[in-house]
Design a protein around this motif. Structure first.
Motif, PDB file in Angstrom:
ATOM      1  N   HIS A   1     -10.011  -0.711   6.850  1.00  0.00           N
ATOM      2  CA  HIS A   1     -10.245  -0.453   5.416  1.00  0.00           C
ATOM      3  C   HIS A   1     -10.200  -1.751   4.607  1.00  0.00           C
ATOM      4  N   PHE A   2      -9.163  -2.550   4.849  1.00  0.00           N
ATOM      5  CA  PHE A   2      -8.967  -3.741   4.029  1.00  0.00           C
ATOM      6  C   PHE A   2      -9.788  -4.945   4.486  1.00  0.00           C
ATOM      7  N   GLN A   3     -10.530  -4.799   5.590  1.00  0.00           N
ATOM      8  CA  GLN A   3     -11.459  -5.848   5.989  1.00  0.00           C
ATOM      9  C   GLN A   3     -12.862  -5.588   5.445  1.00  0.00           C
ATOM     10  N   MET A   4     -13.136  -4.357   5.024  1.00  0.00           N
ATOM     11  CA  MET A   4     -14.495  -3.998   4.593  1.00  0.00           C
ATOM     12  C   MET A   4     -14.822  -4.576   3.225  1.00  0.00           C
TER      13      MET A   4
ATOM     14  N   ARG B   1      -9.539  14.232   5.851  1.00  0.00           N
ATOM     15  CA  ARG B   1     -10.064  14.031   4.488  1.00  0.00           C
ATOM     16  C   ARG B   1      -9.754  12.603   4.079  1.00  0.00           C
ATOM     17  N   TYR B   2     -10.176  12.232   2.877  1.00  0.00           N
ATOM     18  CA  TYR B   2      -9.812  10.892   2.423  1.00  0.00           C
ATOM     19  C   TYR B   2      -8.471  10.954   1.689  1.00  0.00           C
ATOM     20  N   TYR B   3      -7.797   9.821   1.687  1.00  0.00           N
ATOM     21  CA  TYR B   3      -6.492   9.712   1.027  1.00  0.00           C
ATOM     22  C   TYR B   3      -6.543   8.587   0.011  1.00  0.00           C
ATOM     23  N   PRO B   4      -6.221   8.878  -1.253  1.00  0.00           N
ATOM     24  CA  PRO B   4      -6.176   7.794  -2.247  1.00  0.00           C
ATOM     25  C   PRO B   4      -4.974   6.891  -1.989  1.00  0.00           C
ATOM     26  N   LEU B   5      -5.205   5.601  -2.034  1.00  0.00           N
ATOM     27  CA  LEU B   5      -4.130   4.634  -1.818  1.00  0.00           C
ATOM     28  C   LEU B   5      -3.862   3.893  -3.112  1.00  0.00           C
TER      29      LEU B   5
ATOM     30  N   GLU C   1      -7.341 -15.216  -2.375  1.00  0.00           N
ATOM     31  CA  GLU C   1      -8.423 -14.695  -3.220  1.00  0.00           C
ATOM     32  C   GLU C   1      -8.712 -13.226  -2.897  1.00  0.00           C
ATOM     33  N   VAL C   2      -8.555 -12.867  -1.622  1.00  0.00           N
ATOM     34  CA  VAL C   2      -8.828 -11.487  -1.214  1.00  0.00           C
ATOM     35  C   VAL C   2      -7.836 -10.536  -1.891  1.00  0.00           C
ATOM     36  N   VAL C   3      -6.599 -10.966  -2.040  1.00  0.00           N
ATOM     37  CA  VAL C   3      -5.596 -10.151  -2.738  1.00  0.00           C
ATOM     38  C   VAL C   3      -6.104  -9.813  -4.134  1.00  0.00           C
ATOM     39  N   GLU C   4      -6.608 -10.828  -4.829  1.00  0.00           N
ATOM     40  CA  GLU C   4      -7.085 -10.609  -6.200  1.00  0.00           C
ATOM     41  C   GLU C   4      -8.240  -9.611  -6.225  1.00  0.00           C
ATOM     42  N   SER C   5      -9.186  -9.736  -5.279  1.00  0.00           N
ATOM     43  CA  SER C   5     -10.340  -8.831  -5.306  1.00  0.00           C
ATOM     44  C   SER C   5      -9.959  -7.408  -4.895  1.00  0.00           C
ATOM     45  N   VAL C   6      -9.024  -7.272  -3.949  1.00  0.00           N
ATOM     46  CA  VAL C   6      -8.555  -5.941  -3.539  1.00  0.00           C
ATOM     47  C   VAL C   6      -7.848  -5.254  -4.713  1.00  0.00           C
ATOM     48  N   LEU C   7      -7.075  -6.019  -5.467  1.00  0.00           N
ATOM     49  CA  LEU C   7      -6.358  -5.448  -6.615  1.00  0.00           C
ATOM     50  C   LEU C   7      -7.312  -5.030  -7.728  1.00  0.00           C
ATOM     51  N   LYS C   8      -8.489  -5.668  -7.805  1.00  0.00           N
ATOM     52  CA  LYS C   8      -9.455  -5.352  -8.869  1.00  0.00           C
ATOM     53  C   LYS C   8     -10.192  -4.047  -8.611  1.00  0.00           C
ATOM     54  N   LYS C   9     -10.250  -3.616  -7.351  1.00  0.00           N
ATOM     55  CA  LYS C   9     -10.974  -2.381  -7.021  1.00  0.00           C
ATOM     56  C   LYS C   9     -10.256  -1.194  -7.650  1.00  0.00           C
ATOM     57  N   ASP C  10     -11.033  -0.372  -8.372  1.00  0.00           N
ATOM     58  CA  ASP C  10     -10.445   0.751  -9.105  1.00  0.00           C
ATOM     59  C   ASP C  10      -9.733   1.748  -8.207  1.00  0.00           C
ATOM     60  N   GLU C  11     -10.411   2.150  -7.151  1.00  0.00           N
ATOM     61  CA  GLU C  11      -9.850   3.228  -6.329  1.00  0.00           C
ATOM     62  C   GLU C  11     -10.036   2.893  -4.859  1.00  0.00           C
ATOM     63  N   HIS C  12      -8.944   2.927  -4.132  1.00  0.00           N
ATOM     64  CA  HIS C  12      -9.014   2.747  -2.682  1.00  0.00           C
ATOM     65  C   HIS C  12      -8.879   4.120  -2.041  1.00  0.00           C
ATOM     66  N   ARG C  13      -9.899   4.493  -1.254  1.00  0.00           N
ATOM     67  CA  ARG C  13      -9.871   5.771  -0.536  1.00  0.00           C
ATOM     68  C   ARG C  13      -9.819   5.465   0.946  1.00  0.00           C
ATOM     69  N   LEU C  14      -8.754   5.896   1.576  1.00  0.00           N
ATOM     70  CA  LEU C  14      -8.640   5.702   3.019  1.00  0.00           C
ATOM     71  C   LEU C  14      -9.454   6.795   3.699  1.00  0.00           C
ATOM     72  N   GLU C  15     -10.574   6.381   4.331  1.00  0.00           N
ATOM     73  CA  GLU C  15     -11.450   7.336   5.005  1.00  0.00           C
ATOM     74  C   GLU C  15     -11.660   6.884   6.434  1.00  0.00           C
ATOM     75  N   ASP C  16     -11.640   7.827   7.349  1.00  0.00           N
ATOM     76  CA  ASP C  16     -11.878   7.531   8.756  1.00  0.00           C
ATOM     77  C   ASP C  16     -12.186   8.848   9.442  1.00  0.00           C
ATOM     78  N   LYS C  17     -13.006   8.793  10.464  1.00  0.00           N
ATOM     79  CA  LYS C  17     -13.361  10.037  11.166  1.00  0.00           C
ATOM     80  C   LYS C  17     -12.142  10.691  11.817  1.00  0.00           C
TER      81      LYS C  17
ATOM     82  N   ILE D   1       0.861  -1.176   0.000  1.00  0.00           N
ATOM     83  CA  ILE D   1       0.000   0.000   0.000  1.00  0.00           C
ATOM     84  C   ILE D   1       0.898   1.226   0.000  1.00  0.00           C
ATOM     85  N   THR D   2       0.707   2.113  -0.980  1.00  0.00           N
ATOM     86  CA  THR D   2       1.450   3.373  -0.984  1.00  0.00           C
ATOM     87  C   THR D   2       0.441   4.518  -0.896  1.00  0.00           C
TER      88      THR D   2
END
Length: 108
Positions: free
Chosen positions: A31-34, A83-87, A63-79, A11-12
């Motif tokens: 984030h990565f459990q959701m 703001r959100y951070y693109p990962l 299998e989770v690695v494959e599905s996480v990699l398929k997601k177009d945009e990862h936004r790190l969001e938390d209260k 993750i960068t």
């Protein structure tokens, strides 16, 4: 069970210095459990690492690695973040770090 390296992603773009490292580790784990992030059961989050803004997330199933990699945009969001951070999520490859060192030390 697949080798640990096959179940790990790099993750960068992790915001550096905003929160305590253990808090950021928790935020990354959540984030990565959701399911909305195509995530799954996380075995381990390695943060901080030797490289600023970089974390390693190891999942229990490859299998989770494959599905996480398929997601177009990862936004790190938390209260706890203002703001959100693109990962950027990439497959872990044991040769990558030595390849980067090669390029830095011995420019082509």
């Amino acid at each position: 069970q697949a080798a640990k390296s096959a179940r790990t992603v790099v993750i960068t773009g992790v915001p550096d210095g905003l929160l305590h490292d253990d808090v950021m580790t928790d935020i990354l784990m959540i984030h990565f459990q959701m399911s909305k992030n195509n995530g799954g059961d996380v075995e381990e989050v390695m943060y901080p690492t030797r490289r600023k803004g970089v974390a390693y997330v190891t999942f229990e199933d490859q299998e989770v690695v494959e599905s996480v990699l398929k997601k177009d945009e990862h936004r790190l969001e938390d209260k706890r973040l203002s703001r959100y951070y693109p990962l950027k999520v990439t497959r872990y490859c044991e040769n990558v770090s030595s390849f980067i060192i090669y390029l830095v030390v011995l420019p082509l």
